[in-house]
Design a protein around this motif. Structure first.
Motif, PDB file in Angstrom:
ATOM      1  N   LEU A 141      15.210  -1.305   1.696  1.00  0.00           N
ATOM      2  CA  LEU A 141      14.878  -2.347   2.938  1.00  0.00           C
ATOM      3  C   LEU A 141      13.959  -3.448   2.431  1.00  0.00           C
ATOM      4  O   LEU A 141      14.164  -4.523   2.515  1.00  0.00           O
ATOM      5  CB  LEU A 141      14.322  -1.774   3.900  1.00  0.00           C
ATOM      6  N   GLN A 166      14.363  -7.370   1.406  1.00  0.00           N
ATOM      7  CA  GLN A 166      13.597  -8.277   2.353  1.00  0.00           C
ATOM      8  C   GLN A 166      12.735  -9.015   1.070  1.00  0.00           C
ATOM      9  O   GLN A 166      12.912 -10.339   1.231  1.00  0.00           O
ATOM     10  CB  GLN A 166      12.483  -7.615   2.896  1.00  0.00           C
ATOM     11  N   GLN A 167      12.326  -8.449  -0.167  1.00  0.00           N
ATOM     12  CA  GLN A 167      11.558  -9.277  -1.260  1.00  0.00           C
ATOM     13  C   GLN A 167      12.629 -10.326  -1.866  1.00  0.00           C
ATOM     14  O   GLN A 167      12.222 -11.191  -2.182  1.00  0.00           O
ATOM     15  CB  GLN A 167      11.134  -8.339  -2.201  1.00  0.00           C
ATOM     16  N   ARG A 174      15.086 -11.427  -0.681  1.00  0.00           N
ATOM     17  CA  ARG A 174      15.903 -12.267   0.391  1.00  0.00           C
ATOM     18  C   ARG A 174      17.426 -12.439   0.227  1.00  0.00           C
ATOM     19  O   ARG A 174      18.121 -13.119   0.319  1.00  0.00           O
ATOM     20  CB  ARG A 174      15.488 -13.638   0.505  1.00  0.00           C
ATOM     21  N   ASP A 186      21.250 -10.534   1.737  1.00  0.00           N
ATOM     22  CA  ASP A 186      21.856 -10.228   3.032  1.00  0.00           C
ATOM     23  C   ASP A 186      23.281 -10.042   2.526  1.00  0.00           C
ATOM     24  O   ASP A 186      24.117 -11.093   2.587  1.00  0.00           O
ATOM     25  CB  ASP A 186      21.833 -11.182   4.070  1.00  0.00           C
TER      26      ASP A 186
END
Length: 117
Positions: free
Chosen positions: A83, A87-88, A90, A92
Protein backbone atom coordinates in the motif's frame (compact mmCIF):
# COMPACT_ATOMS: atom_id res chain seq x y z
CA UNK A 1 25.83 -18.23 10.00
CA UNK A 2 26.75 -14.54 10.08
CA UNK A 3 24.36 -11.74 9.15
CA UNK A 4 26.40 -10.91 6.04
CA UNK A 5 26.38 -14.51 4.79
CA UNK A 6 22.63 -14.70 5.52
CA UNK A 7 22.06 -11.50 3.48
CA UNK A 8 24.20 -12.86 0.64
CA UNK A 9 22.21 -16.09 0.60
CA UNK A 10 19.01 -14.04 0.53
CA UNK A 11 20.25 -11.99 -2.42
CA UNK A 12 21.24 -15.16 -4.25
CA UNK A 13 17.79 -16.70 -3.73
CA UNK A 14 16.01 -13.47 -4.76
CA UNK A 15 18.09 -13.42 -7.94
CA UNK A 16 17.18 -17.05 -8.61
CA UNK A 17 13.49 -16.22 -8.15
CA UNK A 18 13.75 -13.12 -10.37
CA UNK A 19 15.35 -15.08 -13.21
CA UNK A 20 12.68 -17.77 -12.96
CA UNK A 21 9.81 -15.26 -12.98
CA UNK A 22 11.28 -13.33 -15.90
CA UNK A 23 11.41 -16.66 -17.76
CA UNK A 24 7.66 -16.92 -17.06
CA UNK A 25 6.96 -13.53 -18.64
CA UNK A 26 7.15 -11.16 -15.65
CA UNK A 27 9.30 -8.02 -15.77
CA UNK A 28 11.22 -6.59 -12.84
CA UNK A 29 10.11 -3.14 -11.76
CA UNK A 30 11.92 -2.82 -8.43
CA UNK A 31 13.54 -4.91 -5.70
CA UNK A 32 13.89 -4.59 -1.95
CA UNK A 33 11.46 -1.71 -1.50
CA UNK A 34 11.50 -0.64 2.15
CA UNK A 35 8.50 0.81 3.92
CA UNK A 36 7.91 1.29 7.61
CA UNK A 37 7.37 -2.16 9.05
CA UNK A 38 7.97 -4.14 5.88
CA UNK A 39 9.97 -4.88 2.78
CA UNK A 40 8.91 -6.02 -0.67
CA UNK A 41 11.44 -8.44 -2.14
CA UNK A 42 10.49 -8.12 -5.81
CA UNK A 43 7.95 -5.91 -7.54
CA UNK A 44 7.18 -7.08 -11.04
CA UNK A 45 4.84 -6.40 -13.92
CA UNK A 46 2.82 -9.28 -15.34
CA UNK A 47 0.79 -7.82 -18.16
CA UNK A 48 -1.43 -5.16 -16.61
CA UNK A 49 -1.00 -6.60 -13.11
CA UNK A 50 1.50 -5.35 -10.55
CA UNK A 51 2.91 -8.33 -8.65
CA UNK A 52 4.43 -8.11 -5.18
CA UNK A 53 6.64 -11.17 -4.75
CA UNK A 54 7.76 -12.54 -1.41
CA UNK A 55 10.79 -14.80 -1.77
CA UNK A 56 11.16 -17.40 0.99
CA UNK A 57 14.06 -19.79 1.41
CA UNK A 58 14.51 -22.53 3.93
CA UNK A 59 17.55 -24.78 3.71
CA UNK A 60 15.97 -27.05 6.31
CA UNK A 61 12.31 -28.08 6.04
CA UNK A 62 12.15 -29.42 9.62
CA UNK A 63 10.34 -26.24 10.67
CA UNK A 64 7.73 -26.44 7.92
CA UNK A 65 9.62 -25.24 4.88
CA UNK A 66 9.54 -21.88 3.15
CA UNK A 67 5.76 -21.65 2.72
CA UNK A 68 5.08 -22.31 6.37
CA UNK A 69 7.16 -19.26 7.27
CA UNK A 70 4.61 -16.80 5.86
CA UNK A 71 2.09 -16.36 8.62
CA UNK A 72 -0.70 -13.82 8.91
CA UNK A 73 1.59 -11.24 10.53
CA UNK A 74 4.10 -11.45 7.67
CA UNK A 75 1.29 -11.16 5.15
CA UNK A 76 0.01 -8.01 6.86
CA UNK A 77 3.49 -6.42 6.77
CA UNK A 78 3.77 -7.17 3.04
CA UNK A 79 0.31 -5.73 2.39
CA UNK A 80 1.16 -2.53 4.31
CA UNK A 81 4.41 -2.16 2.35
CA UNK A 82 2.53 -2.70 -0.92
CA UNK A 83 0.00 0.00 0.00
CA UNK A 84 2.88 2.39 0.78
CA UNK A 85 4.47 1.56 -2.58
CA UNK A 86 1.25 2.19 -4.48
CA UNK A 87 0.73 5.49 -2.67
CA UNK A 88 4.31 6.70 -3.17
CA UNK A 89 4.28 5.80 -6.88
CA UNK A 90 0.70 7.05 -7.35
CA UNK A 91 -0.32 3.78 -8.99
CA UNK A 92 -3.85 2.49 -9.39
CA UNK A 93 -3.76 -0.88 -11.10
CA UNK A 94 -4.65 -4.49 -10.45
CA UNK A 95 -2.26 -6.14 -7.96
CA UNK A 96 -1.58 -9.55 -6.56
CA UNK A 97 0.68 -11.14 -3.97
CA UNK A 98 2.81 -14.05 -5.13
CA UNK A 99 5.26 -16.20 -3.22
CA UNK A 100 8.31 -17.96 -4.55
CA UNK A 101 9.23 -20.69 -2.10
CA UNK A 102 12.70 -22.18 -2.34
CA UNK A 103 13.75 -25.29 -0.48
CA UNK A 104 17.18 -26.65 -1.43
CA UNK A 105 16.88 -27.40 -5.17
CA UNK A 106 13.12 -26.88 -5.44
CA UNK A 107 11.37 -23.70 -6.54
CA UNK A 108 7.62 -23.28 -6.22
CA UNK A 109 5.78 -20.22 -7.56
CA UNK A 110 2.44 -19.61 -5.88
CA UNK A 111 0.39 -17.02 -7.73
CA UNK A 112 -2.10 -15.01 -5.74
CA UNK A 113 -0.82 -16.63 -2.53
CA UNK A 114 -2.84 -14.34 -0.26
CA UNK A 115 -5.23 -11.40 -0.46
CA UNK A 116 -5.40 -7.99 1.13
CA UNK A 117 -8.57 -7.88 3.24
Amino acid sequence: MTDSSRRERGRTQEERARRYLEGQGLHLRERNFLARGGELDLIMDHGDTLVFVEVRFRADARHGGALASIGRGKQQRIIRAALAYLQQRRLDRPCRFDVVALDDDNLEWIRDAFQAD
